[in-house]
Structures are given as C-alpha cells and as structure tokens.
Design a protein around this motif. Structure first.
Motif, PDB file in Angstrom:
ATOM      1  N   GLY A 111      13.476   0.828 -67.029  1.00  0.00           N
ATOM      2  CA  GLY A 111      13.864   1.972 -67.835  1.00  0.00           C
ATOM      3  C   GLY A 111      15.033   1.653 -68.732  1.00  0.00           C
ATOM      4  O   GLY A 111      15.785   0.700 -68.488  1.00  0.00           O
ATOM      5  N   TRP A 112      15.149   2.429 -69.773  1.00  0.00           N
ATOM      6  CA  TRP A 112      16.327   2.402 -70.639  1.00  0.00           C
ATOM      7  C   TRP A 112      17.013   3.763 -70.554  1.00  0.00           C
ATOM      8  O   TRP A 112      16.346   4.810 -70.594  1.00  0.00           O
ATOM      9  N   PHE A 113      18.311   3.713 -70.435  1.00  0.00           N
ATOM     10  CA  PHE A 113      19.144   4.903 -70.407  1.00  0.00           C
ATOM     11  C   PHE A 113      20.256   4.718 -71.422  1.00  0.00           C
ATOM     12  O   PHE A 113      20.504   3.602 -71.885  1.00  0.00           O
ATOM     13  N   ARG A 114      20.925   5.801 -71.757  1.00  0.00           N
ATOM     14  CA  ARG A 114      22.055   5.678 -72.675  1.00  0.00           C
ATOM     15  C   ARG A 114      23.138   6.676 -72.294  1.00  0.00           C
ATOM     16  O   ARG A 114      22.872   7.707 -71.671  1.00  0.00           O
ATOM     17  N   GLN A 115      24.348   6.327 -72.695  1.00  0.00           N
ATOM     18  CA  GLN A 115      25.488   7.198 -72.433  1.00  0.00           C
ATOM     19  C   GLN A 115      26.390   7.221 -73.649  1.00  0.00           C
ATOM     20  O   GLN A 115      26.931   6.181 -74.053  1.00  0.00           O
ATOM     21  N   LYS A 145      29.665  12.119 -72.518  1.00  0.00           N
ATOM     22  CA  LYS A 145      28.413  12.731 -72.071  1.00  0.00           C
ATOM     23  C   LYS A 145      27.873  12.019 -70.829  1.00  0.00           C
ATOM     24  O   LYS A 145      28.262  10.890 -70.518  1.00  0.00           O
ATOM     25  N   GLU A 146      26.957  12.690 -70.170  1.00  0.00           N
ATOM     26  CA  GLU A 146      26.294  12.108 -69.012  1.00  0.00           C
ATOM     27  C   GLU A 146      25.304  11.033 -69.460  1.00  0.00           C
ATOM     28  O   GLU A 146      24.790  11.062 -70.579  1.00  0.00           O
ATOM     29  N   ARG A 147      25.043  10.095 -68.558  1.00  0.00           N
ATOM     30  CA  ARG A 147      24.009   9.106 -68.832  1.00  0.00           C
ATOM     31  C   ARG A 147      22.665   9.826 -68.866  1.00  0.00           C
ATOM     32  O   ARG A 147      22.371  10.660 -67.991  1.00  0.00           O
ATOM     33  N   GLU A 148      21.846   9.494 -69.876  1.00  0.00           N
ATOM     34  CA  GLU A 148      20.575  10.184 -70.011  1.00  0.00           C
ATOM     35  C   GLU A 148      19.417   9.193 -70.121  1.00  0.00           C
ATOM     36  O   GLU A 148      19.573   8.071 -70.610  1.00  0.00           O
ATOM     37  N   PHE A 149      18.278   9.633 -69.687  1.00  0.00           N
ATOM     38  CA  PHE A 149      17.055   8.844 -69.745  1.00  0.00           C
ATOM     39  C   PHE A 149      16.589   8.689 -71.182  1.00  0.00           C
ATOM     40  O   PHE A 149      16.645   9.633 -71.967  1.00  0.00           O
ATOM     41  N   VAL A 150      16.098   7.498 -71.512  1.00  0.00           N
ATOM     42  CA  VAL A 150      15.542   7.240 -72.837  1.00  0.00           C
ATOM     43  C   VAL A 150      14.050   6.934 -72.735  1.00  0.00           C
ATOM     44  O   VAL A 150      13.231   7.577 -73.388  1.00  0.00           O
ATOM     45  N   GLU A 191      23.176  10.483 -83.849  1.00  0.00           N
ATOM     46  CA  GLU A 191      23.214  10.967 -82.465  1.00  0.00           C
ATOM     47  C   GLU A 191      22.616   9.987 -81.458  1.00  0.00           C
ATOM     48  O   GLU A 191      22.699  10.223 -80.248  1.00  0.00           O
ATOM     49  N   ASP A 192      22.033   8.892 -81.947  1.00  0.00           N
ATOM     50  CA  ASP A 192      21.551   7.839 -81.044  1.00  0.00           C
ATOM     51  C   ASP A 192      22.680   6.901 -80.616  1.00  0.00           C
ATOM     52  O   ASP A 192      22.478   6.023 -79.778  1.00  0.00           O
ATOM     53  N   ARG A 193      23.839   7.098 -81.195  1.00  0.00           N
ATOM     54  CA  ARG A 193      24.981   6.244 -80.849  1.00  0.00           C
ATOM     55  C   ARG A 193      25.310   6.393 -79.376  1.00  0.00           C
ATOM     56  O   ARG A 193      25.490   7.494 -78.872  1.00  0.00           O
ATOM     57  N   ALA A 194      25.361   5.265 -78.666  1.00  0.00           N
ATOM     58  CA  ALA A 194      25.635   5.277 -77.227  1.00  0.00           C
ATOM     59  C   ALA A 194      25.678   3.852 -76.719  1.00  0.00           C
ATOM     60  O   ALA A 194      25.327   2.916 -77.436  1.00  0.00           O
ATOM     61  N   VAL A 195      26.092   3.718 -75.484  1.00  0.00           N
ATOM     62  CA  VAL A 195      25.880   2.468 -74.763  1.00  0.00           C
ATOM     63  C   VAL A 195      24.521   2.569 -74.092  1.00  0.00           C
ATOM     64  O   VAL A 195      24.241   3.555 -73.402  1.00  0.00           O
ATOM     65  N   TYR A 196      23.686   1.567 -74.330  1.00  0.00           N
ATOM     66  CA  TYR A 196      22.328   1.567 -73.796  1.00  0.00           C
ATOM     67  C   TYR A 196      22.261   0.619 -72.604  1.00  0.00           C
ATOM     68  O   TYR A 196      22.723  -0.535 -72.679  1.00  0.00           O
ATOM     69  N   TYR A 197      21.663   1.122 -71.527  1.00  0.00           N
ATOM     70  CA  TYR A 197      21.546   0.364 -70.292  1.00  0.00           C
ATOM     71  C   TYR A 197      20.073   0.186 -69.937  1.00  0.00           C
ATOM     72  O   TYR A 197      19.282   1.129 -70.070  1.00  0.00           O
ATOM     73  N   GLY A 246      11.923   0.346 -58.106  1.00  0.00           N
ATOM     74  CA  GLY A 246      10.718   0.032 -57.355  1.00  0.00           C
ATOM     75  C   GLY A 246       9.592   1.026 -57.614  1.00  0.00           C
ATOM     76  O   GLY A 246       8.463   0.828 -57.145  1.00  0.00           O
ATOM     77  N   ARG A 247       9.890   2.069 -58.366  1.00  0.00           N
ATOM     78  CA  ARG A 247       8.876   3.067 -58.677  1.00  0.00           C
ATOM     79  C   ARG A 247       8.991   3.464 -60.141  1.00  0.00           C
ATOM     80  O   ARG A 247      10.084   3.444 -60.726  1.00  0.00           O
ATOM     81  N   TYR A 248       7.896   3.842 -60.738  1.00  0.00           N
ATOM     82  CA  TYR A 248       7.847   4.291 -62.121  1.00  0.00           C
ATOM     83  C   TYR A 248       8.460   5.682 -62.181  1.00  0.00           C
ATOM     84  O   TYR A 248       7.948   6.621 -61.574  1.00  0.00           O
ATOM     85  N   SER A 249       9.566   5.821 -62.879  1.00  0.00           N
ATOM     86  CA  SER A 249      10.350   7.046 -62.814  1.00  0.00           C
ATOM     87  C   SER A 249      11.182   7.219 -64.077  1.00  0.00           C
ATOM     88  O   SER A 249      11.339   6.279 -64.872  1.00  0.00           O
ATOM     89  N   SER A 250      11.725   8.416 -64.235  1.00  0.00           N
ATOM     90  CA  SER A 250      12.691   8.678 -65.298  1.00  0.00           C
ATOM     91  C   SER A 250      14.029   9.124 -64.718  1.00  0.00           C
ATOM     92  O   SER A 250      14.947   9.444 -65.469  1.00  0.00           O
ATOM     93  N   ARG A 251      14.149   9.161 -63.412  1.00  0.00           N
ATOM     94  CA  ARG A 251      15.368   9.627 -62.765  1.00  0.00           C
ATOM     95  C   ARG A 251      16.327   8.472 -62.519  1.00  0.00           C
ATOM     96  O   ARG A 251      15.955   7.495 -61.872  1.00  0.00           O
ATOM     97  N   PRO A 252      17.551   8.581 -62.997  1.00  0.00           N
ATOM     98  CA  PRO A 252      18.516   7.491 -62.772  1.00  0.00           C
ATOM     99  C   PRO A 252      18.666   7.122 -61.301  1.00  0.00           C
ATOM    100  O   PRO A 252      18.875   5.948 -60.978  1.00  0.00           O
ATOM    101  N   SER A 253      18.553   8.102 -60.417  1.00  0.00           N
ATOM    102  CA  SER A 253      18.746   7.838 -58.986  1.00  0.00           C
ATOM    103  C   SER A 253      17.664   6.936 -58.406  1.00  0.00           C
ATOM    104  O   SER A 253      17.847   6.361 -57.329  1.00  0.00           O
ATOM    105  N   ASP A 254      16.540   6.797 -59.095  1.00  0.00           N
ATOM    106  CA  ASP A 254      15.462   5.929 -58.614  1.00  0.00           C
ATOM    107  C   ASP A 254      15.668   4.473 -59.010  1.00  0.00           C
ATOM    108  O   ASP A 254      14.933   3.602 -58.557  1.00  0.00           O
ATOM    109  N   PHE A 255      16.645   4.215 -59.872  1.00  0.00           N
ATOM    110  CA  PHE A 255      16.887   2.860 -60.371  1.00  0.00           C
ATOM    111  C   PHE A 255      18.049   2.242 -59.611  1.00  0.00           C
ATOM    112  O   PHE A 255      19.129   2.831 -59.549  1.00  0.00           O
ATOM    113  N   ASN A 256      17.832   1.068 -59.040  1.00  0.00           N
ATOM    114  CA  ASN A 256      18.855   0.483 -58.181  1.00  0.00           C
ATOM    115  C   ASN A 256      19.478  -0.790 -58.733  1.00  0.00           C
ATOM    116  O   ASN A 256      20.374  -1.361 -58.108  1.00  0.00           O
TER     117      ASN A 256
END
Length: 122
Positions: free
Chosen positions: A35-39, A43-48, A89-95, A100-110
């Motif tokens: 996944g890709w996320f950005r912050q 602001k909070e880190r958000e799913f991309v 508005e796309d300006r952010a740090v991208y992570y 282990g599972r296909y998801s959009s929730r940050p908590s699922d990414f380890n």
C-alpha cells in the motif's frame, strides 16, 4: 518482516507527474499486499492506494482515483505509484507499506518505509 525504501519524490508543478518506487528487501519470499499512504503537515496519515500480491486487485482513495496508478513488479520486489495531474493538496510525505492481507487500513500494515517527500507547487 520486509524492509522498504521509497524513492522518486520531489518538487513538481501542479498538473505534473511523478513516479514513486518502493524497493523491498528481507523476507521478500512471502506474499505481501502493498500500500501507499501519505501524511500532510498537521494531518493524519491517510490511505492512498493498495495492491494485492498478484497485482490483480487494486484499490484507491477517492481523492486520487483516476489520477494515480499503483503497480508492482514482483521479480524486482518493487511497487510503484504513478501520480499524474498532481494538485497542491497532494503535497505530503508518501510511505509504502507491506501487509499480509490486501487492505486499506494502516493497522493491517506491519512494515513501513521511511517516506519520500512530494511537493506540488501551484
């Protein structure tokens, strides 16, 4: 766990494009969804976007749908984020992150990379 290193960030004008890369090392033999996320500042880190291990399934945040494309090359242990029609508005740090599972929730990414800065000037 897998180690992740992002690259490809930078400064671009509004309407321009960038391609981010995320190289994985370590336990790359395991099947990870990515996944890709950005912050953005303050602001909070958000799913991309996310992509299944096979690459056959992708999912996008509404804010980037139609402009961003996630892809992966498992032979190179690399996942990409092609970003077109960039907006200030796309300006952010991208992570990038692995799960282990296909998801959009940050908590699922380890496993997470250190991030790469994307700045879009108006």
């Amino acid at each position: 766990q897998v180690q992740l290193v992002e690259s490809g960030g930078g400064l671009v004008q509004a309407g321009g494009s960038l391609r981010l890369s995320c190289a994985a090392s370590g336990r790359t033999g395991s099947r990870y969804a990515m996944g890709w996320f950005r912050q953005a500042p303050g602001k909070e880190r958000e799913f991309v976007a996310s992509i299944s291990w096979s690459g056959g399934s992708t999912y996008y945040a509404d804010s980037v749908k139609g402009r961003f494309t996630i892809s992966r090359d498992n032979a190179k242990n690399t996942v990409y984020l092609q970003m077109n029609s960039l907006k200030p508005e796309d300006r952010a740090v991208y992570y990038c992150a692995a799960s282990g599972r296909y998801s959009s929730r940050p908590s699922d990414f380890n496993s997470w990379g250190q991030g790469t800065q994307v700045t879009v000037s108006s």
